[in-house]
Design a protein around this motif. Sequence first.
Motif, PDB file in Angstrom:
ATOM      1  N   GLN A  89      -1.699  15.535   2.180  1.00 46.34           N
ATOM      2  CA  GLN A  89      -1.960  14.500   1.105  1.00 46.34           C
ATOM      3  C   GLN A  89      -2.892  13.487   1.969  1.00 46.34           C
ATOM      4  O   GLN A  89      -3.364  12.532   1.320  1.00 46.34           O
ATOM      5  CB  GLN A  89      -0.594  13.667   1.080  1.00 46.34           C
ATOM      6  N   ALA A  90      -3.051  13.750   3.128  1.00 48.28           N
ATOM      7  CA  ALA A  90      -3.914  12.834   3.917  1.00 48.28           C
ATOM      8  C   ALA A  90      -5.086  12.561   3.269  1.00 48.28           C
ATOM      9  O   ALA A  90      -5.875  11.393   3.193  1.00 48.28           O
ATOM     10  CB  ALA A  90      -4.195  13.223   5.303  1.00 48.28           C
ATOM     11  N   PHE A 105       8.837  15.439  -2.868  1.00 47.94           N
ATOM     12  CA  PHE A 105       9.316  16.509  -2.199  1.00 47.94           C
ATOM     13  C   PHE A 105       9.272  16.040  -0.727  1.00 47.94           C
ATOM     14  O   PHE A 105      10.038  16.677   0.045  1.00 47.94           O
ATOM     15  CB  PHE A 105       7.983  17.469  -2.346  1.00 47.94           C
ATOM     16  N   ASN A 106       8.483  14.872  -0.285  1.00 48.02           N
ATOM     17  CA  ASN A 106       8.419  14.806   1.031  1.00 48.02           C
ATOM     18  C   ASN A 106       9.884  13.923   1.390  1.00 48.02           C
ATOM     19  O   ASN A 106      10.429  14.335   2.289  1.00 48.02           O
ATOM     20  CB  ASN A 106       7.411  13.475   1.200  1.00 48.02           C
ATOM     21  N   LYS A 124       3.837  10.591  -7.340  1.00 50.68           N
ATOM     22  CA  LYS A 124       5.332  10.913  -7.319  1.00 50.68           C
ATOM     23  C   LYS A 124       5.767  12.115  -6.820  1.00 50.68           C
ATOM     24  O   LYS A 124       6.742  12.289  -6.310  1.00 50.68           O
ATOM     25  CB  LYS A 124       5.910  10.537  -8.921  1.00 50.68           C
ATOM     26  N   LEU A 125       5.197  13.262  -7.179  1.00 52.54           N
ATOM     27  CA  LEU A 125       5.638  14.553  -6.963  1.00 52.54           C
ATOM     28  C   LEU A 125       5.680  14.662  -5.314  1.00 52.54           C
ATOM     29  O   LEU A 125       6.749  15.224  -4.759  1.00 52.54           O
ATOM     30  CB  LEU A 125       4.922  15.536  -7.709  1.00 52.54           C
ATOM     31  N   THR A 166       0.927  -1.277   0.092  1.00 55.69           N
ATOM     32  CA  THR A 166       0.101   0.131   0.032  1.00 55.69           C
ATOM     33  C   THR A 166       0.948   1.245  -0.025  1.00 55.69           C
ATOM     34  O   THR A 166       0.651   2.166  -0.817  1.00 55.69           O
ATOM     35  CB  THR A 166      -0.855  -0.191   1.307  1.00 55.69           C
ATOM     36  N   LEU A 167       1.952   1.300   0.737  1.00 55.27           N
ATOM     37  CA  LEU A 167       2.895   2.515   0.912  1.00 55.27           C
ATOM     38  C   LEU A 167       3.517   2.542  -0.647  1.00 55.27           C
ATOM     39  O   LEU A 167       3.576   3.810  -1.040  1.00 55.27           O
ATOM     40  CB  LEU A 167       3.993   2.256   1.998  1.00 55.27           C
ATOM     41  N   TYR A 168       4.053   1.527  -0.855  1.00 55.52           N
ATOM     42  CA  TYR A 168       4.526   1.778  -2.248  1.00 55.52           C
ATOM     43  C   TYR A 168       3.657   2.121  -3.473  1.00 55.52           C
ATOM     44  O   TYR A 168       4.033   3.048  -4.248  1.00 55.52           O
ATOM     45  CB  TYR A 168       4.964   0.076  -2.878  1.00 55.52           C
ATOM     46  N   ARG A 169       2.513   1.781  -3.561  1.00 53.40           N
ATOM     47  CA  ARG A 169       1.466   2.178  -4.389  1.00 53.40           C
ATOM     48  C   ARG A 169       0.887   3.552  -4.192  1.00 53.40           C
ATOM     49  O   ARG A 169       0.976   4.355  -5.282  1.00 53.40           O
ATOM     50  CB  ARG A 169       0.136   1.317  -4.252  1.00 53.40           C
TER      51      ARG A 169
END
Length: 808
Positions: free
Chosen positions: A310-311, A22-23, A17-18, A8-11
């Motif tokens: 992003q949440a 930045f994160n 991507k942006l 899930t984190l990977y997806r």
Amino acid sequence: MNRFALLTLYRSLIRHKLYATFNIGGLAIGIAVFLVLGLYVRFEASYEKWLPHHDQIYLVQSEFKWSNSPFTGAYPVTMGGLLEEMKQDFPGLVGTRFNSGEDGGSGSVIRDGVATPEDIGQVDADFFKVFDLPMVSGDKTQALADPSSIVISRSAARKYFGGADPIGQTITLAFDAPANYRVTGVFEDLPKTTEFHFSILARLPKTGPDNWHNWGSTSLNTYLRFATPEAARAFEQRLPAFTDRHGLRDMGVHASRQIGLPLLPLEKAHFQPAGPESASRKLTVVTLGIVGFLTLLIAIVNYVNLATAQAGLRAREVAIRKVLGANRRTLIGQFLGEAVLIVALAGVIGLMIAELGLPLVNAAGGLSLVIPYTIVLPGLSLLVIFVGIAAGCYPAFLLSRFPAAAVLASARAPGGGRAGTRTREALVVFQFALAIAFIVGTLVLGAQTQHVRMADLGFRREGLLIVSSLPDSGLDAGQRSALIAAFRTIPGALSVTTSDSAVGGGNHNRAEKLTIPGRPDAGPSLRQISVGADFFRTYGPRLLAGRLFDDAHRMDDATGLKWEDPRNIVINRKAVTALGFRSPDEAIGKTLSGNGNVPRTIIGVIDELRFFSPRLPTDPTYYVNYREASPNPIATIRFVGNPRAVTDAARTLWLKTAPQTPFIAETGERQLQKFYDDDDRAARLFGIGAGLAVLIGCVGLWGMASFNTARRIKEIGIRKVLGASSGDIVMLLVGQFLRPVLIANLVAWPLAYGAMRTWLAGFDDRIALSPLYFLVASLLAIFIAVLTVLAQSLRASRAAPAWALRHE
């Protein structure tokens, strides 16, 4: 975390991507800056800690308590015979004296009849009882038992003996006269984290100069070793009574009221010797440490800002997982785990950035930092866990509390409401407040370092060659006179003079209390500088009143005069004020009483000559003239042409006259540069940290702008349908995005003002803390912020109303 959570984190990262770039990029830069500046702080804080039992060693200081004296304060030097007198009263005391060989000042190595300056330290036989230097070979307990024995460093052994075993070999050293010494030991090269500079250690002579037992004189360093801090404090409490007993002859009753002997732990000597230079060094280290910490804090805040923005994009994912049975605790654990993994990835990238950027930082700061992975990796692991939890707490709790039914029933993803918006704006305010404060600091540091470089020193700094080896004890008066005469023949030499203080410092500090007849007070204490022929012609100070020394007036020449004989003096502008005269003209012709009521008649007043650090205040000074060479002479050559050619010509003449004495010379500009190096390094490192902090702040602002713009697409479409132009939309969005930046100025200005006022206070000659620096920093921050959000605002304003109204 299980494999489904990792997937899930990977997806999530791939889908956005942006945001992910930045994160992770912002965190990586913050961690890299924190690591590099942390290495610098660690380097500065580790001075002398390489030495075994460093915590048991104490430096004896001379604390002069004279009022109105330019030499009031604590100095890391004592009279030469202090340790001998201490051992008379305190049997069993463990200590050693140390005469520094820095810059080749205490001796030289003679090979093939030519002297080469070497860092030679002269010490007592008990040196190794105090300083447990790591040895390569030789018995340290007996290494200095013989006055003709020496110990040398590993590098010196390689330099003078190649691959041969140096133990038992002889080498010729010159102090007062050349003599052969036998090598009895080799010690490891000293690290860079030390204030000591020696590659050879030799014995101090049994009897020193006549003033070695004169209380109030300073000749060398005295170190003592105690088993415990309590023993050191107990010994220090007995020193006032000791000073009163032994200082009675030179300083009268209650000598301890005039001079103290405080003990300074060796590990603190790097930051706390006398003078503002050490205070500046400490302030610089603390400042850069704070910059590193705040840059990391900005990066953490930036992560929180982007993560909360992003949440909302993951709200439906959270709702579906809740419907499928996930509880809030599970979700919090997942999102905290994700945060730690993201920070771990950022940490690895940050470590790579730090490794790649370290050569640039070393070049910019004149440093030699390396990353000690055995220390950094465990520390970085703890940092990753701490930052991951600290930065992931708010997003984790925010995401996990979204109600499943409300999220699935809503047409738009939740964004935290007004509270969430205000939180994100507050975080941007915090980021930009620190960034603007950093910009102000960079501007002020740059302006101040430029100011001290360009400030009027009272003389022209170009075209000066300072020969500091002229007072070497290996030269006699005839050789000095011959060298001074030879220097005048150098092509391009305009004038040659001598003095006991010159550009970059001096080799003799003397002050005298001068009293104005008819006034009840004792008068101020003025620095005395002895000068030779052509001194004022060489330096060219501005004459404010009266005249300068000449050969037509007998009392202008102090050569051959006894101390009690009257003489003429020239004073500087600062002395006019210190002596209580209303103007330079009023001082002319006045006769002052020196020590022992010796007459001193003022014949001229000049503007200040700033030979010393810009952090030191200009002392009230008077000048005494000697027709030929001054006592303890440093030679100054005023020249035109190529500095290298003049230096080479002076060296050639020196080798013809005194080949067995080392030639040490620097241009005046290079001598002054030594005063600027620390502040230049601080300004460059501060600028690097400030620039990266601003970059991270822009990332946070971009994240907020991107999030808010995406959520207002329909609003923008409706506004355009109702007649708003693209320009109106851009102005609306940019204005709202700039609001936190403008508010940040209200926080940044007081912070920057307080910090810069403290830093500038360390300079006697300093710039004014003009509002212009704050305005320029604010305008620059606003300009950067506009560039950051303008692209998104333009893109949003150009969207077709029909598409915007259908957008979800």
